[in-house]
Design a protein around this motif. Structure first.
Motif, PDB file in Angstrom:
ATOM      1  N   THR A 162      54.466  44.135  61.906  1.00  0.00           N
ATOM      2  CA  THR A 162      53.135  44.160  61.310  1.00  0.00           C
ATOM      3  C   THR A 162      52.300  42.973  61.776  1.00  0.00           C
ATOM      4  OG1 THR A 162      54.086  45.200  59.332  1.00  0.00           O
ATOM      5  CG2 THR A 162      51.857  44.351  59.149  1.00  0.00           C
ATOM      6  N   LYS A 163      51.070  43.273  62.179  1.00  0.00           N
ATOM      7  CA  LYS A 163      50.081  42.250  62.495  1.00  0.00           C
ATOM      8  C   LYS A 163      48.905  42.412  61.535  1.00  0.00           C
ATOM      9  CE  LYS A 163      51.839  40.561  66.441  1.00  0.00           C
ATOM     10  NZ  LYS A 163      52.127  39.129  66.699  1.00  0.00           N
ATOM     11  N   ARG A 164      48.191  41.331  61.302  1.00  0.00           N
ATOM     12  CA  ARG A 164      46.977  41.444  60.493  1.00  0.00           C
ATOM     13  C   ARG A 164      45.773  41.001  61.311  1.00  0.00           C
ATOM     14  NH1 ARG A 164      45.406  36.383  58.815  1.00  0.00           N
ATOM     15  NH2 ARG A 164      47.042  34.774  58.830  1.00  0.00           N
ATOM     16  N   ILE A 165      44.663  41.662  61.071  1.00  0.00           N
ATOM     17  CA  ILE A 165      43.406  41.256  61.698  1.00  0.00           C
ATOM     18  C   ILE A 165      42.949  39.974  61.006  1.00  0.00           C
ATOM     19  CG2 ILE A 165      41.010  41.871  62.132  1.00  0.00           C
ATOM     20  CD1 ILE A 165      42.912  43.527  63.764  1.00  0.00           C
ATOM     21  N   ASP A 166      42.719  38.948  61.768  1.00  0.00           N
ATOM     22  CA  ASP A 166      42.399  37.622  61.218  1.00  0.00           C
ATOM     23  C   ASP A 166      40.914  37.537  60.898  1.00  0.00           C
ATOM     24  OD1 ASP A 166      42.741  35.091  60.333  1.00  0.00           O
ATOM     25  OD2 ASP A 166      42.853  34.159  62.314  1.00  0.00           O
ATOM     26  N   THR A 167      40.541  38.084  59.740  1.00  0.00           N
ATOM     27  CA  THR A 167      39.147  38.053  59.301  1.00  0.00           C
ATOM     28  C   THR A 167      39.100  38.120  57.783  1.00  0.00           C
ATOM     29  OG1 THR A 167      37.025  39.232  59.330  1.00  0.00           O
ATOM     30  CG2 THR A 167      38.999  40.561  59.551  1.00  0.00           C
ATOM     31  N   VAL A 170      37.586  42.141  56.017  1.00  0.00           N
ATOM     32  CA  VAL A 170      38.322  43.355  55.674  1.00  0.00           C
ATOM     33  C   VAL A 170      39.810  43.048  55.627  1.00  0.00           C
ATOM     34  CG1 VAL A 170      38.498  44.081  58.101  1.00  0.00           C
ATOM     35  CG2 VAL A 170      38.646  45.802  56.293  1.00  0.00           C
ATOM     36  N   ASP A 171      40.517  43.716  54.732  1.00  0.00           N
ATOM     37  CA  ASP A 171      41.974  43.588  54.649  1.00  0.00           C
ATOM     38  C   ASP A 171      42.569  44.681  55.525  1.00  0.00           C
ATOM     39  OD1 ASP A 171      44.657  43.580  54.009  1.00  0.00           O
ATOM     40  OD2 ASP A 171      44.375  43.465  51.845  1.00  0.00           O
ATOM     41  N   TYR A 172      42.914  44.311  56.761  1.00  0.00           N
ATOM     42  CA  TYR A 172      43.352  45.304  57.750  1.00  0.00           C
ATOM     43  C   TYR A 172      44.605  44.815  58.449  1.00  0.00           C
ATOM     44  CZ  TYR A 172      42.647  49.167  61.065  1.00  0.00           C
ATOM     45  OH  TYR A 172      42.775  50.335  61.787  1.00  0.00           O
ATOM     46  N   LYS A 173      45.604  45.680  58.497  1.00  0.00           N
ATOM     47  CA  LYS A 173      46.828  45.378  59.216  1.00  0.00           C
ATOM     48  C   LYS A 173      47.132  46.489  60.211  1.00  0.00           C
ATOM     49  CE  LYS A 173      48.885  42.446  55.657  1.00  0.00           C
ATOM     50  NZ  LYS A 173      50.019  42.238  54.730  1.00  0.00           N
ATOM     51  N   ILE A 174      47.963  46.155  61.177  1.00  0.00           N
ATOM     52  CA  ILE A 174      48.358  47.121  62.200  1.00  0.00           C
ATOM     53  C   ILE A 174      49.879  47.187  62.251  1.00  0.00           C
ATOM     54  CG2 ILE A 174      48.355  47.648  64.670  1.00  0.00           C
ATOM     55  CD1 ILE A 174      45.587  46.361  64.829  1.00  0.00           C
ATOM     56  N   PHE A 175      50.404  48.391  62.084  1.00  0.00           N
ATOM     57  CA  PHE A 175      51.835  48.623  62.254  1.00  0.00           C
ATOM     58  C   PHE A 175      52.092  48.904  63.728  1.00  0.00           C
ATOM     59  CE2 PHE A 175      51.303  50.438  57.792  1.00  0.00           C
ATOM     60  CZ  PHE A 175      51.681  49.259  57.177  1.00  0.00           C
ATOM     61  N   GLN A 176      53.030  48.179  64.308  1.00  0.00           N
ATOM     62  CA  GLN A 176      53.310  48.284  65.733  1.00  0.00           C
ATOM     63  C   GLN A 176      54.703  48.859  65.979  1.00  0.00           C
ATOM     64  OE1 GLN A 176      50.615  45.033  67.937  1.00  0.00           O
ATOM     65  NE2 GLN A 176      52.612  44.281  67.373  1.00  0.00           N
ATOM     66  N   VAL A 177      54.820  49.591  67.073  1.00  0.00           N
ATOM     67  CA  VAL A 177      56.107  50.086  67.550  1.00  0.00           C
ATOM     68  C   VAL A 177      56.325  49.490  68.934  1.00  0.00           C
ATOM     69  CG1 VAL A 177      57.440  52.102  68.262  1.00  0.00           C
ATOM     70  CG2 VAL A 177      55.988  52.236  66.237  1.00  0.00           C
ATOM     71  N   PRO A 260      39.000  41.288  67.925  1.00  0.00           N
ATOM     72  CA  PRO A 260      39.446  40.374  66.860  1.00  0.00           C
ATOM     73  C   PRO A 260      40.791  39.766  67.190  1.00  0.00           C
ATOM     74  CG  PRO A 260      39.826  42.660  66.218  1.00  0.00           C
ATOM     75  CD  PRO A 260      39.063  42.709  67.511  1.00  0.00           C
ATOM     76  N   THR A 261      41.020  38.590  66.667  1.00  0.00           N
ATOM     77  CA  THR A 261      42.331  37.966  66.840  1.00  0.00           C
ATOM     78  C   THR A 261      43.299  38.532  65.799  1.00  0.00           C
ATOM     79  OG1 THR A 261      41.685  36.136  65.392  1.00  0.00           O
ATOM     80  CG2 THR A 261      41.349  35.841  67.750  1.00  0.00           C
ATOM     81  N   MET A 262      44.579  38.592  66.177  1.00  0.00           N
ATOM     82  CA  MET A 262      45.595  39.098  65.270  1.00  0.00           C
ATOM     83  C   MET A 262      46.641  38.040  65.035  1.00  0.00           C
ATOM     84  SD  MET A 262      46.157  43.124  66.168  1.00  0.00           S
ATOM     85  CE  MET A 262      46.939  42.833  67.756  1.00  0.00           C
ATOM     86  N   ALA A 263      47.228  38.077  63.856  1.00  0.00           N
ATOM     87  CA  ALA A 263      48.276  37.135  63.489  1.00  0.00           C
ATOM     88  C   ALA A 263      49.444  37.887  62.886  1.00  0.00           C
ATOM     89  CB  ALA A 263      47.737  36.115  62.497  1.00  0.00           C
ATOM     90  N   ASP A 264      50.618  37.272  62.905  1.00  0.00           N
ATOM     91  CA  ASP A 264      51.756  37.894  62.253  1.00  0.00           C
ATOM     92  C   ASP A 264      51.487  38.018  60.760  1.00  0.00           C
ATOM     93  OD1 ASP A 264      53.248  38.120  64.598  1.00  0.00           O
ATOM     94  OD2 ASP A 264      54.040  36.086  64.399  1.00  0.00           O
ATOM     95  N   ALA A 265      51.837  39.170  60.203  1.00  0.00           N
ATOM     96  CA  ALA A 265      51.592  39.394  58.786  1.00  0.00           C
ATOM     97  C   ALA A 265      52.661  38.730  57.943  1.00  0.00           C
ATOM     98  CB  ALA A 265      51.556  40.885  58.510  1.00  0.00           C
TER      99      ALA A 265
END
Length: 265
Positions: A162-167, A170-177, A260-265
């Motif tokens: 899981t990554k989160r959009i660093d902003t 909005v509360d937005y995360k991305i599930f990655q495979v 946008p930058t992403m960070a580890d959730a």
């Protein structure tokens, strides 16, 4: 046969009481053509873009009064095993694993926050034959009022990082495979959706021109819910068809602003 990584979005379909109306609407908005209805599978009808399978429409079962909605299927190497993970993670199984001829095996479930999704173990039907081009699937995101439940559930069922959009906007995360984005997760509040609308997976289809697609949606009896809005990923909008199924349209070629930058959730 190509085996998609577990948890990868691989197919989308929707039930419509007025199947001919759905064909006319999506044919006009997304340029889809349709194959013959498969009577042995409940008149399941595949939609094509440039001759490639991109989605399907189907009438409801007799007596079934479920509202029209798009359902996204996530790839599984073993539907029965995935269903057990769903239960263990607190989800609800709406349809037990079912073999669909030699095409594959499916199940339908809900996460603990009420988000419905499908599970697909491929047989001869591997999934989308076209993606990220006009007329085809390009992205999906879980729109949920209970993000904590989604954040715990989906990585417990599928091998997601899981990554989160660093902003702060909005509360937005991305599930990655395998370090590739697979599925978005966005928190929605009372101002984002009417209280009677359930949390759901929003499926996005690519279009040549977002504004022209919106015009076709409204011209053919659909609704504009949000947008159009420019983003680094494309110009997009949230819309609904005349039978109430919500979906997104996005012009991937019209982008604006830095990624946008992403960070580890």
């Amino acid at each position: 046969m190509t085996v998609l990584p577990e948890g990868t979005p691989c197919w989308a379909d929707a039930m419509f009481k007025d199947l001919d109306g759905a064909k006319a609407f999506y044919g006009s908005v997304l340029g889809w053509t349709f194959g013959e209805s498969a009577s042995e599978f409940g008149n399941y009808t595949t939609a094509y873009s440039d001759g490639k399978a991109v989605a399907a429409v189907v009438p409801p079962m007799p007596g079934d009064d479920v509202p029209s909605a798009w359902c996204l299927y996530l790839a599984s190497p073993d539907t029965a095993a995935t269903v057990e993970k769903i239960r263990a993670a607190g989800g609800e199984v709406l349809m037990e694993p079912m073999q669909v001829g030699d095409f594959g095996s499916m199940a339908i479930a809900k996460d603990p926050g009420g988000v419905t999704f499908g599970v697909w173990q491929a047989g001869s039907h591997e999934g989308f034959e076209k993606q990220n081009e006009p007329g085809s699937y390009t992205w999906a995101e879980v729109l949920t009022r209970e993000p904590g439940k989604a954040d715990a559930f989906f990585p417990a069922v599928f091998p997601y990082s899981t990554k989160r959009i660093d902003t702060d906007q909005v509360d937005y995360k991305i599930f990655q495979v395998a370090d590739r984005p697979a599925l978005g997760r966005m928190k929605v509040g009372p101002d984002d959706m009417p209280p009677e609308a359930p949390s759901y997976v929003s499926v996005y289809f690519s279009v040549d021109d977002c504004d022209a697609a919106i015009a076709k949606v409204t011209e053919h009896g659909g609704q504009l819910f949000f947008g159009p809005m420019d983003s680094p990923f494309g110009r997009f909008a949230a819309v609904g068809d005349p039978q109430g199924a919500a979906f997104g349209v996005i012009d991937l070629g019209t982008t604006s602003g830095p990624m946008p930058t992403m960070a580890d959730a």
